[in-house]
Design a protein around this motif. Structure first.
Motif, mmCIF file in Angstrom:
data_model
loop_
_atom_site.group_PDB
_atom_site.id
_atom_site.type_symbol
_atom_site.label_atom_id
_atom_site.label_comp_id
_atom_site.label_asym_id
_atom_site.label_seq_id
_atom_site.Cartn_x
_atom_site.Cartn_y
_atom_site.Cartn_z
ATOM 1 N N UNK A 28 72.570 11.221 170.441
ATOM 2 C CA UNK A 28 71.636 11.034 171.537
ATOM 3 C C UNK A 28 71.483 9.533 171.743
ATOM 4 N N UNK A 29 71.810 9.058 172.930
ATOM 5 C CA UNK A 29 71.699 7.628 173.266
ATOM 6 C C UNK A 29 70.663 7.449 174.356
ATOM 7 N N UNK A 30 69.655 6.640 174.107
ATOM 8 C CA UNK A 30 68.620 6.398 175.103
ATOM 9 C C UNK A 30 67.577 5.448 174.566
ATOM 10 N N UNK A 31 66.348 5.671 174.983
ATOM 11 C CA UNK A 31 65.224 4.814 174.606
ATOM 12 C C UNK A 31 64.070 5.684 174.141
ATOM 13 N N UNK A 32 63.421 5.252 173.083
ATOM 14 C CA UNK A 32 62.256 5.992 172.599
ATOM 15 C C UNK A 32 61.108 5.742 173.555
ATOM 16 N N UNK A 33 60.572 6.816 174.093
ATOM 17 C CA UNK A 33 59.444 6.753 175.013
ATOM 18 C C UNK A 33 58.138 6.845 174.226
ATOM 19 N N UNK A 34 58.139 7.676 173.192
ATOM 20 C CA UNK A 34 56.923 7.925 172.426
ATOM 21 C C UNK A 34 57.295 8.329 171.008
ATOM 22 N N UNK A 35 56.489 7.891 170.057
ATOM 23 C CA UNK A 35 56.664 8.295 168.657
ATOM 24 C C UNK A 35 55.321 8.773 168.131
ATOM 25 N N UNK A 36 55.331 9.893 167.408
ATOM 26 C CA UNK A 36 54.106 10.462 166.851
ATOM 27 C C UNK A 36 54.340 10.794 165.383
ATOM 28 N N UNK A 37 53.387 10.420 164.555
ATOM 29 C CA UNK A 37 53.435 10.753 163.130
ATOM 30 C C UNK A 37 52.318 11.736 162.834
ATOM 31 N N UNK A 38 52.642 12.775 162.077
ATOM 32 C CA UNK A 38 51.603 13.716 161.653
ATOM 33 C C UNK A 38 51.833 14.106 160.197
ATOM 34 N N UNK A 39 50.742 14.301 159.488
ATOM 35 C CA UNK A 39 50.810 14.797 158.110
ATOM 36 C C UNK A 39 50.623 16.312 158.075
ATOM 37 N N UNK A 40 50.337 16.896 159.242
ATOM 38 C CA UNK A 40 50.115 18.339 159.331
ATOM 39 C C UNK A 40 51.386 19.088 158.919
ATOM 40 N N UNK A 41 51.296 20.019 157.963
ATOM 41 C CA UNK A 41 52.490 20.779 157.579
ATOM 42 C C UNK A 41 52.937 21.706 158.708
ATOM 43 N N UNK A 43 56.207 24.674 159.368
ATOM 44 C CA UNK A 43 57.325 25.403 158.760
ATOM 45 C C UNK A 43 58.665 24.819 159.199
ATOM 46 N N UNK A 44 58.811 24.524 160.475
ATOM 47 C CA UNK A 44 60.085 24.011 160.989
ATOM 48 C C UNK A 44 60.349 22.566 160.579
ATOM 49 N N UNK A 45 59.296 21.714 160.596
ATOM 50 C CA UNK A 45 59.488 20.277 160.446
ATOM 51 C C UNK A 45 59.057 19.715 159.100
ATOM 52 N N UNK A 46 58.424 20.503 158.260
ATOM 53 C CA UNK A 46 58.093 20.093 156.895
ATOM 54 C C UNK A 46 56.669 19.614 156.709
ATOM 55 N N UNK A 47 56.442 19.080 155.530
ATOM 56 C CA UNK A 47 55.123 18.583 155.127
ATOM 57 C C UNK A 47 54.918 17.181 155.673
ATOM 58 N N UNK A 48 54.571 17.088 156.939
ATOM 59 C CA UNK A 48 54.445 15.809 157.626
ATOM 60 C C UNK A 48 55.778 15.444 158.252
ATOM 61 N N UNK A 49 55.740 14.899 159.457
ATOM 62 C CA UNK A 49 56.973 14.575 160.165
ATOM 63 C C UNK A 49 56.687 13.549 161.243
ATOM 64 N N UNK A 50 57.753 12.945 161.753
ATOM 65 C CA UNK A 50 57.681 12.033 162.885
ATOM 66 C C UNK A 50 58.499 12.650 164.007
ATOM 67 N N UNK A 51 57.928 12.701 165.201
ATOM 68 C CA UNK A 51 58.649 13.195 166.370
ATOM 69 C C UNK A 51 58.806 12.039 167.352
ATOM 70 N N UNK A 52 60.011 11.883 167.884
ATOM 71 C CA UNK A 52 60.259 10.860 168.893
ATOM 72 C C UNK A 52 60.740 11.535 170.176
ATOM 73 N N UNK A 53 60.203 11.078 171.294
ATOM 74 C CA UNK A 53 60.627 11.522 172.624
ATOM 75 C C UNK A 53 61.621 10.480 173.119
ATOM 76 N N UNK A 54 62.829 10.907 173.470
ATOM 77 C CA UNK A 54 63.871 9.985 173.916
ATOM 78 C C UNK A 54 64.133 10.213 175.408
#
Length: 124
Positions: A28-41, A43-54
């Protein structure tokens, strides 16, 4: 006869393992528009995760290229699972890239993958 059943069992096991193999990574080639960090567990993403919108363009312009995740431990999604310290560092870098309009290339697991394997930041 025992030898034949051992060979058949070995072949069946290898077929079973082949079906659970991970798909080839996508890029995936682009630019990060938004980044979010959560410690909320999750099932799909694990015990805390970072999501980036590209997005295709800097500063949240252009079309959306999707949301991708730096997975935490215990994630059921395919991809590398990062420690909390790694996720915090990756979140900081992603936030910096978003605010500075830095081009990013993500290597993501699978054809419909969400788990980020690695990241490259590029100057334009």
């Amino acid at each position: 006869m025992k030898r034949a059943s051992i060979v058949v069992s070995a072949v069946m096991m290898s077929v079973g393992f082949a079906s659970t193999a991970l798909a080839a990574p996508i890029y995936v080639n682009g630019y990060i528009c938004e980044a979010t960090y959560t410690k909320q567990p999750n099932v799909l993403f694990g015990q805390g995760y970072v999501v980036v919108q590209v997005n295709a363009g800097a500063n949240c312009t252009g079309s959306s290229l999707g949301q991708y995740y730096y997975l935490g431990s215990g994630a059921s999604s395919a991809g590398h699972q990062y420690s909390e310290a790694e996720r915090l560092s990756l979140f900081e870098r992603a936030t910096q890239a978003a605010t500075q309009g830095t081009r990013v290339e993500l290597r993501v697991e699978g054809t419909a993958g969400v788990g980020i394997i690695d990241t490259a930041y590029r100057g334009d």
